[in-house]
Structure formats: C-alpha cells, structure tokens
Design a protein around this motif. Structure first.
Motif: not given
Length: 394
Positions: A120-136
């Motif tokens: 959870l990057t900030s109060a309004t943003w999040a970073a996600l890894s799907d476990g395969t190498g893709r960043l969201f």
C-alpha cells in the motif's frame, strides 16, 4: 552510484539490569471468525527453491496486509485471484470481505509463479505483483470503512523474472507524481560457485506521471536500478522522497545495473590508518624496565606528577592529562624504582621488576601509545632461538 555500509552495535546503556521478565496474562484473547467463500491464496515453495534465502523471502510470507493509513482495514488475495478488503473492528465483529480488484486467472495458473504481493503505497495508491513478473500500480481512491470504490490499474508492465514487493512510496517531485517500488528476486547466479548458486537481487523502480496538465494520467517507468547481495535483507525500504534506499542485511549489497547498463565498480581503496608518534619508549631486561618520554623543554621536578604503586603507574605534567597511566603488566618494587629529568626535556623512569626473568609483552595493560625498543642483545637472542625452528623440527 554511491553506497555506504554501517554496522549496528548494541547500546548497553539502554539495557535495564533490574528487568526481571515479561509477565504473560492468562486472560483469554478475543477471537473472531469470518466464513470465506474461497481460501486465501498460498503458494508453496518448489523443489528448486531449497535455500534458506528462498525460505526467508517466500516461505514465511505474510498473506494478510494491514493498511497503515486505515488501520481497521486488512487485505488479502484468495485462490481465485480476488483482492479482498476486510474491516476489523476490535471488540465487535469482522466485516464481510469485499472485492476491490481481480487478478487475471491466466497468471494464477502459471507454474513458476511466486505468491502475490501487495504494497500500500499511499492513502490512495497500491503496488501489486501477480507473482509472474508483472508489476501493477493501482489507484485505490480513499480506502477504509465505507469505501466501495474498485481499484483502477493505471500502470502495468512485465519486469522479467517473478518477484515480491518489499516496499513502495509515493511522492511529488518537481510537480510530477512519482512512485518508487522496491522488488526482491532470488536468481541463479553462475558466478556464485562456492555457495548455493543463487544470489539476491533488489530492483528499485521509479514510475512517474508523464501526462500534461489537462491530459488523463499516464504513468511510465523512468528508471530501473539493480543491486545484488548474498542474503535476504532483514529490512529494505525506499527513502520517503525517493532519494535512496535503506537496507539492513547480514551481507552488503552493491549497485550492478542502472537502466540495463552495468555499473562500473570502483576499486577498493585501502583503509587509511592514522599514524601517530609514540608518546613514550620503553626497554626491558630480565630485572628492570626503562621508560623514556619527551617533556616540555625547561620542565622542573616540581611540575612533574608521578605516582607509583606495586601495580599501577601515573606520570604526567602539572595541568595536563597523564602521559602514562594505568595498570602495569606485572608487579614492580616501588621502593627500588625511580625517575629523573634528563637534558631538561625528557623524563626517564626506571621500574624494578618484582619477579626477575619473564619478559613483559606490554608495559601498561591496553595502552598502545608507547613503542617497545628492543636492544641488540635481545634481538640476537630471539634470532638464535628462531633458527632452531626449521621445517624438519616442526
């Protein structure tokens, strides 16, 4: 890029010598349950993920993500790829899990994937890894109780091998919204021939909004930096303004690549040791010790401060710290010892050993400010003894 290594030491002044122990309460801990329609996703380690670093990084992963901005919210990913938000209110009950985002089912079936990781990057943003190498990067809006907004992906990119997200921060740089994400991988390393064959990689990625003032948000990757080390860090995070990394690890990390280009490693400079002139010189025989030290020219005996016992000595000049002070290596005879000023600029102290024969390895315990001077007779005797230690005798 410059990197600094620091050692952490225990501050024993903070330890309480009167501390007895922690007392455990026998009161029952409140427990609340909620029924899930799908299990929490858990990815088991593969046969080739056998090292201690694999276990520390992926085998003990916490699948529940507490929201530091909205402490009543907890997030987790279930086995169908849904990111679910759960409201936790102490002393009452758990809320019903609510879906905020769904990961593609294709990646959930990937054989070599790692566990999904969320930061959870900030109060309004999040970073996600799907476990395969893709960043969201997901725009979450204001989360927390009462929020029903679905998360919107505004950045998605394949970064290579699978990873987990260690940390992420959001900040504004020169009027541009920027996010810093820190990834961790454990990769096969052909240069690691003596150990497990794996090395630990940290990748620091910078993503920024490239859209104009009146345009829709458009986020692009601006910089990629790779560091390598030989152990999973105990702690790693990006500095809040994206100016550097903070890493606590058993072994050091070094920058190896920036935007795909190798970083030239500087030659290791030899450690500089400050050299200081000896404060005193000392010699010894089997019977006595002679100490010589330089004094201010014109010194008088009334200005000399001299104290001597069987085990301790203190020599100095009035108004200045002692030049020689501390516990002697062995006992001496104070009655048979003396001192004298020579040439109005040096002080010579003679100490009579209480036990004749043994040679002292040092004059005062722990004092390295003096220099031992060996006479020619002693040097010849040691040389003669060493000549008998040939390889045949050994």
């Amino acid at each position: 890029m410059a990197a600094s290594n620091y050692s952490l030491k225990v501050n024993r002044e903070l330890l309480d010598p009167n501390f007895e122990s922690y007392r455990l309460s026998l009161d029952a801990i409140p427990t609340y349950n909620v029924e899930l329609d799908a299990a929490v996703e858990e990815v088991k380690l593969k046969d080739n993920q056998y090292t201690l670093d694999h276990m520390r990084a992926f085998g003990m992963y916490n699948y529940l993500q507490l929201d530091p901005w909205y402490e009543e919210s907890v997030f987790f990913v279930d086995c169908t790829g849904r990111i679910l938000s759960l409201t936790v209110t102490l002393d009452t009950a758990l809320g019903k899990p609510r879906e905020v985002y769904r990961i593609s089912t294709d990646c959930m079936q990937c054989e070599d994937r790692l566990c999904t990781s969320l930061s959870l990057t900030s109060a309004t943003w999040a970073a996600l890894s799907d476990g395969t190498g893709r960043l969201f990067l997901l725009h979450t809006g204001k989360r927390g109780e009462g929020s029903h907004m679905k998360w919107e992906p505004l950045f998605s990119e394949d970064t290579g091998e699978p990873f987990i997200i260690l940390h992420s921060v959001s900040h504004v740089q020169a009027g541009v919204h920027t996010m810093e994400i820190l990834l961790l991988r454990i990769q096969k390393d052909p240069q690691e021939t003596k150990g497990s064959g794996y090395s630990v990689s940290l990748e620091w990625i910078t993503v920024a909004n490239t859209a104009g003032h009146d345009q829709d948000k458009k986020y692009e990757m601006k910089k990629r930096r790779v560091l390598r080390g030989k152990s999973v860090p105990h702690y790693a995070a990006v500095e809040p303004q994206g100016k550097g990394l903070m890493v606590a690890s058993e072994k050091p990390f070094v920058f190896t690549h920036v935007d795909g280009l190798p970083v030239e490693q500087p030659d290791k400079e030899p450690m500089e040791v400050e050299k200081t002139d000896p404060i005193y010189f000392w010699q010894q025989t089997a019977e006595d010790i002679t100490v010589s030290m330089r004094m201010p020219e014109g010194i008088t005996k009334d200005e000399v401060r001299f104290r001597l016992t069987a085990d301790n000595v203190s020599v100095g000049v009035q108004g200045f710290p002692p030049l020689l002070e501390g516990q002697l290596h062995a006992s001496i005879d104070p009655e048979a010892s003396a001192w004298i000023i020579k040439n109005d600029k040096s002080l010579e102290v003679t100490l009579q050993k209480q036990s004749e024969g043994p040679m002292w390895p040092e004059l005062v315990l722990g004092d390295r400010r003096g220099e031992y001077v060996m006479n020619d007779e002693q040097a010849a005797l040691i040389h003669e003894r060493l000549t008998h230690l040939t390889s045949e005798d050994l």
